[in-house]
Scaffold this motif. Structure first.
Motif, short mmCIF file in Angstrom:
data_model
loop_
_atom_site.label_atom_id
_atom_site.label_comp_id
_atom_site.label_asym_id
_atom_site.label_seq_id
_atom_site.Cartn_x
_atom_site.Cartn_y
_atom_site.Cartn_z
N ALA A 72 0.84 -1.19 0.00
CA ALA A 72 0.00 0.00 0.00
C ALA A 72 0.88 1.25 0.00
O ALA A 72 0.60 2.23 -0.71
N GLY A 73 1.98 1.19 0.76
CA GLY A 73 2.91 2.32 0.82
C GLY A 73 3.51 2.60 -0.56
O GLY A 73 3.65 3.76 -0.97
N ALA A 74 3.84 1.51 -1.29
CA ALA A 74 4.43 1.69 -2.61
C ALA A 74 3.46 2.36 -3.56
O ALA A 74 3.81 3.31 -4.28
N PHE A 75 2.20 1.89 -3.55
CA PHE A 75 1.20 2.50 -4.43
C PHE A 75 0.95 3.95 -4.04
O PHE A 75 0.81 4.82 -4.91
N THR A 76 0.91 4.20 -2.72
CA THR A 76 0.71 5.57 -2.27
C THR A 76 1.86 6.44 -2.77
O THR A 76 1.65 7.56 -3.26
N GLY A 77 3.09 5.91 -2.68
CA GLY A 77 4.26 6.64 -3.16
C GLY A 77 4.16 6.94 -4.63
O GLY A 77 4.44 8.07 -5.09
N LEU A 78 3.72 5.94 -5.38
CA LEU A 78 3.58 6.10 -6.83
C LEU A 78 2.59 7.21 -7.16
O LEU A 78 2.85 8.08 -7.99
N LEU A 79 1.47 7.19 -6.43
CA LEU A 79 0.45 8.20 -6.67
C LEU A 79 0.95 9.59 -6.26
O LEU A 79 0.67 10.58 -6.94
N THR A 80 1.70 9.63 -5.16
CA THR A 80 2.24 10.91 -4.72
C THR A 80 3.18 11.48 -5.78
O THR A 80 3.20 12.67 -6.05
N TYR A 81 3.92 10.56 -6.40
CA TYR A 81 4.86 10.95 -7.46
C TYR A 81 4.11 11.56 -8.64
O TYR A 81 4.57 12.49 -9.28
N LEU A 82 2.92 11.02 -8.91
CA LEU A 82 2.13 11.49 -10.05
C LEU A 82 1.35 12.76 -9.75
O LEU A 82 0.87 13.44 -10.65
N ALA A 83 1.22 13.09 -8.48
CA ALA A 83 0.33 14.19 -8.09
C ALA A 83 0.88 15.55 -8.50
O ALA A 83 2.09 15.74 -8.61
N ASN A 84 -0.04 16.50 -8.76
CA ASN A 84 0.40 17.87 -9.04
C ASN A 84 0.55 18.65 -7.73
O ASN A 84 0.25 18.12 -6.65
N ASP A 85 1.01 19.87 -7.81
CA ASP A 85 1.36 20.62 -6.60
C ASP A 85 0.19 20.77 -5.63
O ASP A 85 0.34 20.58 -4.43
N GLU A 86 -0.95 21.06 -6.17
CA GLU A 86 -2.10 21.29 -5.30
C GLU A 86 -2.50 19.98 -4.59
O GLU A 86 -2.76 19.96 -3.39
#
Lengths: 262, 348
Positions: free
Chosen positions: B173-187
């Motif tokens: 779950a941490g890995a997927f969360t990290g991946l999503l965080t990486y994809l996220a924009n600034d806001e």
């Protein structure tokens, strides 16, 4: 009949740990179970205390099928001393012994429970440890505390059943003898005691009956004088022994034959 | 009830009430104790509307009280679940996060924030502001169910497997969360950061009433399992011999802990350490008896989390510190202290 076992078989996968075992134990009797490592002693014990269920065959407890009892009901009439007793959260000795009374009260113990806890602590000689943290005790002391807890559980049930899995483990000679004397006196008071032992001489000295197991099968069962002989012991443990008559005891002492040494 | 346990619980209750009063009175708008009482009396229809300013009443009733209540509820929920989970795992270092509750909730919440896929949009359309909370709660429950399923064999839960699968699922779950965080924009990043550090800033009477049942059921339910948890600390087999339905007890504790922690994470983000340290403080100071530790953890958890929130909202006025930072700042030294004393104790 306190405990009756009929054609009991237990299998894990293809491995048969117990095969077609049948025997009976009456109340007031002390049965010692002997056997080499892996002979099925602990499996038998687990089946008797309903930790696991038989593959086939039946176990009767006081005339009824063991399966028909509810767990809390069973807990009031039989107690079990297991081999491994480590606890991770530390409790004081008297708190731990009081846990033996858990099946008997709802949230908080009655006066009678407190009295019983005090009595079993005297009987097992641990009164002086009462306020100590269990995890700071020596192995032998821990074993005696657990015995006190188990005893407290069935103390006021006069014809209860007590299962002891190698109760003398980790105890010095004095306490080994004390524990076996206690087990004997419980049987004399009407309890049914089933006890896994390693020491043949202890078994023949204290038990009414001895069950010898080898690879899940019954080698012999009967009074010590009937079953303690060189053939049975060789069959059970694959060792050679000599028997030495002992004055004042009906059953001979068993000592290792020294054929391989010298 | 045992006299000592009763006295201790009463003491903890008084502590909780004291913190509640203190938090209600402190903040940008100061309220004195007589004023607080006057407002409450007036609210109950007993007062005459004097003895306080109307601004004070508005702040207290609309902003501060719901926040204090939310802090209490979440603290109680986290504390009581921590005590239950530590008893279940027979390990004083366990905490609710171990069985995947927090990581699952985080993953779902972050997915919600970052991936604007249709199902989430529909959810937002239906539930509006609460969509994130619902997603987090669902995530918490799902991961716990997966972890629990993985650790089952022949209808029995194996604690070591439960622990290991918990670690594995947490990492995943941490890995997927990290991946999503990486994809996220600034806001989106700001929202994620804010969420993962935890805050009671979203408190309102709606959130309070929303999580009320999810917290109160575990807080009042878990104490009934205290005796069984004591027996369980001797071992599964030993507990069974004492007449405890081990499988059922484990299942109930998992469910109760999941709903309490899931609901807390859903409304306030991940607040660490409360579930870990509260039961420890009680065990070290008073007794290991779960009949004290379980209800005590609810009371002390409520008190400490409100206190942490009081600090969070008053230390850097007019801004606010995320409460997760404060609980970790206070929690880590306490945790280290526990480890060191435990180490010294076993040396003797």
């Amino acid at each position: 009949m306190m405990i009756g076992i009929r054609e009991l078989t237990y299998r894990i996968g293809k491995k048969e740990l117990l095969h077609d075992l049948s025997f009976e134990v009456k109340s007031g009797e002390l049965l010692a179970v002997l056997g080499a490592n892996g002979a099925g002693k602990s499996t038998l014990m687990k089946l008797l205390c309903r930790e696991i269920n038989p593959t086939s065959g039946r176990i009767y407890f006081r005339g009824c099928d063991l399966q028909s009892y509810k767990l809390p009901e069973l807990a009031k009439q039989r107690a079990v001393l297991s081999q491994q007793n480590t606890i991770s959260i530390s409790f004081l000795v008297h708190e731990l012994v009081m846990m033996g009374r858990y099946p008997h009260f709802d949230q908080y113990p009655s006066e009678a429970d407190v009295v019983i806890v005090r009595q079993v602590m005297v009987e097992t000689g641990i009164t002086h440890l009462s306020g100590r943290d269990y995890n700071t005790l020596s192995g032998g002391e821990q074993q005696r505390v657990q015995l006190a807890r188990v005893l407290a559980q069935i103390y006021d049930c006069k014809d209860a059943c007590l299962f002891l899995d190698e109760p003398t483990n980790g105890l010095d000679l004095r306490y080994q003898q004390q524990v076996m004397e206690l087990a004997r006196s419980l049987a004399d008071r009407g309890y049914c005691v089933i006890c896994i032992l390693h020491d043949i001489n202890f078994a023949s000295r204290f038990a009414d009956k001895i069950l010898m197991l080898k690879e899940g099968r019954k080698v012999a069962m009967g009074a010590p004088v009937e079953v303690i002989n060189c053939e049975n012991i060789h069959e059970t443990f694959s060792i050679n022994v000599k028997l030495m008559p002992c004055e004042g005891y009906s059953c001979p002492l068993v000592i290792p034959a020294t054929s391989n040494i010298n | 009830m045992n006299k000592k346990t009763g006295v201790t619980l009463l003491f903890l209750l008084l502590l909780m009430v004291a913190v509640m009063v203190l938090s209600s009175c402190t903040g940008a708008v100061k309220i004195s104790l007589p004023e607080l009482l006057a407002i409450l009396e007036n609210q109950a229809g007993l007062g005459d509307g004097t003895g306080f300013k109307s601004q004070q009443a508005a702040v207290l009733l609309n902003i501060r009280l719901p926040r204090v209540m939310l802090g209490m509820l979440i603290g109680a929920g986290l504390g009581v679940s921590g005590a239950g989970i530590q008893g279940l795992f027979r390990n004083p270092l366990a905490e609710p996060g171990l069985i995947g509750i927090s990581s699952g909730a985080t993953l779902f919440a972050v997915s919600m924030i970052v991936m604007e896929i249709s199902i989430f949009k529909k959810l937002t359309g239906m539930l509006g502001f609460y969509a994130l909370s619902v997603a987090a709660f669902v995530g918490a429950c799902l991961t716990t169910v997966i972890v629990y399923r993985l650790s089952m064999r022949n209808g029995k839960t194996i604690i070591t497997t439960l622990l290991l699968s918990g670690i594995a699922i947490n990492a995943l779950a941490g890995a997927f969360t990290g991946l999503l965080t990486y994809l996220a924009n600034d806001e989106q990043l700001r929202t994620i950061t804010f969420w993962s550090l935890g805050s009671l800033g979203g408190a309102s009477w709606e959130t309070v009433t929303g999580i009320l049942p999810f917290i109160l059921i575990p807080v009042f339910g878990l104490p009934f399992l205290a005796k069984s948890l004591n027996a369980l600390s001797l071992g599964d087999a030993q507990a069974l011999h004492m007449g405890v339905d081990v499988v059922m007890v484990k299942r109930i504790i998992m469910v109760l802990a999941t709903i309490a922690v899931g609901a807390s994470v859903a409304v306030a983000g991940v607040i660490g350490f409360i579930g870990l340290i509260i039961p420890h403080i009680l065990r070290m100071t008073f007794s290991s008896d779960h009949r004290l530790v379980i209800p005590g953890s609810a009371l002390l958890g409520a008190a400490l989390l409100s206190l942490a929130d009081l600090l969070a909202r008053t230390m850097v006025v007019p801004a606010e510190l995320p409460i997760g930072i404060l609980t970790a700042l206070i929690g880590t030294p306490v945790f280290l202290y526990i480890i060191i004393t435990e180490r010294n104790k076993t040396k003797i």
